[in-house]
Design a protein around this motif. Structure first.
Motif, short mmCIF file in Angstrom:
data_model
loop_
_atom_site.label_atom_id
_atom_site.label_comp_id
_atom_site.label_asym_id
_atom_site.label_seq_id
_atom_site.Cartn_x
_atom_site.Cartn_y
_atom_site.Cartn_z
N UNK A 171 0.89 -1.16 0.00
CA UNK A 171 0.00 0.00 0.00
C UNK A 171 0.93 1.21 0.00
N UNK A 172 0.91 1.98 -1.08
CA UNK A 172 1.89 3.07 -1.25
C UNK A 172 1.43 4.36 -0.57
N UNK A 173 0.15 4.68 -0.73
CA UNK A 173 -0.33 5.94 -0.15
C UNK A 173 -1.84 5.90 0.03
N UNK A 174 -2.30 6.68 0.97
CA UNK A 174 -3.75 6.84 1.21
C UNK A 174 -4.01 8.33 1.38
N UNK A 175 -5.01 8.82 0.66
CA UNK A 175 -5.40 10.21 0.83
C UNK A 175 -6.91 10.28 0.66
N UNK A 176 -7.61 10.55 1.75
CA UNK A 176 -9.07 10.62 1.71
C UNK A 176 -9.65 9.30 1.25
N UNK A 177 -10.45 9.33 0.17
CA UNK A 177 -11.09 8.10 -0.30
C UNK A 177 -10.27 7.41 -1.39
N UNK A 178 -9.02 7.83 -1.57
CA UNK A 178 -8.17 7.20 -2.60
C UNK A 178 -6.93 6.57 -1.99
N UNK A 179 -6.56 5.43 -2.57
CA UNK A 179 -5.32 4.77 -2.15
C UNK A 179 -4.60 4.28 -3.40
N UNK A 180 -3.28 4.16 -3.29
CA UNK A 180 -2.48 3.64 -4.40
C UNK A 180 -1.69 2.44 -3.90
N UNK A 181 -1.72 1.38 -4.70
CA UNK A 181 -0.95 0.16 -4.36
C UNK A 181 0.04 -0.13 -5.48
N UNK A 182 0.97 -1.05 -5.18
CA UNK A 182 1.89 -1.50 -6.23
C UNK A 182 2.02 -3.02 -6.19
N UNK A 183 2.36 -3.55 -7.34
CA UNK A 183 2.50 -5.02 -7.47
C UNK A 183 3.38 -5.35 -8.66
N UNK A 184 4.43 -6.14 -8.41
CA UNK A 184 5.27 -6.59 -9.51
C UNK A 184 4.83 -7.98 -9.96
N UNK A 185 4.69 -8.16 -11.28
CA UNK A 185 4.29 -9.45 -11.83
C UNK A 185 5.52 -10.35 -11.90
N UNK A 186 5.51 -11.38 -11.06
CA UNK A 186 6.66 -12.29 -11.03
C UNK A 186 6.36 -13.53 -11.88
N UNK A 187 7.42 -14.15 -12.42
CA UNK A 187 7.21 -15.27 -13.35
C UNK A 187 6.46 -16.45 -12.73
N UNK A 188 6.56 -16.60 -11.38
CA UNK A 188 5.91 -17.75 -10.73
C UNK A 188 4.52 -17.39 -10.20
N UNK A 189 3.99 -16.23 -10.59
CA UNK A 189 2.65 -15.84 -10.13
C UNK A 189 1.60 -16.87 -10.59
N UNK A 190 0.60 -17.07 -9.73
CA UNK A 190 -0.44 -18.07 -10.01
C UNK A 190 -1.16 -17.82 -11.33
N UNK A 191 -1.28 -16.54 -11.71
CA UNK A 191 -2.06 -16.20 -12.91
C UNK A 191 -1.17 -15.91 -14.12
N UNK A 192 0.09 -16.28 -14.02
CA UNK A 192 0.97 -16.22 -15.19
C UNK A 192 0.96 -17.61 -15.82
N UNK A 193 0.67 -17.65 -17.12
CA UNK A 193 0.50 -18.94 -17.81
C UNK A 193 1.81 -19.68 -18.00
N UNK A 194 1.68 -20.87 -18.57
CA UNK A 194 2.84 -21.74 -18.77
C UNK A 194 3.90 -21.09 -19.65
N UNK A 195 3.45 -20.21 -20.56
CA UNK A 195 4.41 -19.52 -21.43
C UNK A 195 5.25 -18.54 -20.61
N UNK A 196 4.73 -18.18 -19.41
CA UNK A 196 5.50 -17.33 -18.50
C UNK A 196 5.69 -15.91 -18.98
N UNK A 197 4.76 -15.40 -19.78
CA UNK A 197 4.97 -14.07 -20.36
C UNK A 197 4.11 -12.98 -19.76
#
Lengths: 122, 143
Positions: B24-50
């Motif tokens: 969770x990067x920041x919160x201001x009032x009713x807004x927030x910003x998050x971050x996420x890096x897509x890693x090759x072993x993520x559950x929703x990364x397919x067998x092609x790994x792309x």
């Protein structure tokens, strides 16, 4: 396929009028339940969305991309305990760049998901 | 500020292999910003790994909202992150799937809560390019 034989397994498929109904088993040993949620296995709604996409890919023989979901209502909590299998009813018609898809996931007891959107051919 | 930049498992109830937000990067009032890096072993990364499947993008946005709710719950003194379910996905646009090693930034706008259901808006970008947006109804399980 990302989730076939990992999260679900197709056990039957039949045409009903314009629709195709896939009967799928929800696999209780799927590792997703270790994290969703610990001690409280619940089907992630997004896994059911992915299951619909994969059924449409099987039906059309095309690799697809979910470009737009108009509405997807998750109307009941699903889990392999509550519903060891579900019917995934697909209605799919050609549309610009792909298919307009309407889908419903249900069993004899209840409806778990109703889905409307557009999938593009990759 | 408590919660910002903290271990994400303090803010969300999901655990491996389905953790789809890093910070969770920041919160201001009713807004927030998050971050996420897509890693090759993520559950929703397919067998092609792309690339990350669209379902993974939706889950990332839902968990971003969950982290924001978790932050608010902690500020209100709760010990555990609340468990929430997606009740509805509406007008989801995915312009492209994020590629492995790309970092997603998601802005969540939290609407009013009514009878345990909150309407949120999410917009996800990679290096300033919007790749997805959506409205969701999130149902929070009473503690």
């Amino acid at each position: 396929m990302l989730l076939e034989n990992r999260y679900y397994r197709i056990i039957d498929r039949k045409a009903e009028g314009q629709d195709t109904v896939f009967r799928v088993a929800l696999l209780p040993d799927c590792d997703i339940y270790q994290g969703h949620f610990p001690g409280n296995p619940v089907c992630p709604g997004v896994c059911n969305i992915e299951t619909v996409k994969e059924c449409v890919e099987i039906l059309t023989g095309k690799r697809l991309f979910i470009g737009f979901i108009r509405q997807c209502r998750l109307t009941a909590v699903a889990s392999p305990d509550i519903c060891p299998w579900v019917n995934v009813r697909i209605n799919c018609t050609p549309a610009e760049e792909g298919f307009a898809v309407t889908a419903k996931m249900s069993d004899d007891e209840r409806v778990y998901m109703e889905y409307k959107g557009v999938m593009k051919v990759l | 500020m408590t919660g910002i930049g903290e271990d994400i498992t303090a803010l969300i109830p999901q655990r491996a292999p389905i953790i789809m937000v890093d910070r969770l990067e920041s919160v201001e009032g009713d807004k927030a910003v998050t971050s996420f890096m897509v890693r090759p072993d993520n559950y929703f990364v397919g067998a092609e790994g792309q690339s990350l499947a669209e379902a993974g993008v939706i889950e990332h946005i839902a968990q971003s909202a969950s982290a924001f709710s978790g932050y608010r719950a902690r500020m209100a003194g709760a010990a555990d992150a609340p468990v929430g379910y997606i009740g509805e996905v509406k007008n989801f646009h995915c312009f492209r799937c994020p590629r492995v090693n790309e970092v997603l930034h998601t802005t969540i706008t939290m609407g009013a809560e009514l009878e345990g259901i909150t309407i949120i808006k999410g917009e996800t970008s990679v290096d300033g390019e919007i790749i997805a947006d959506v409205q969701m109804k999130i149902f929070v399980k009473p503690q």
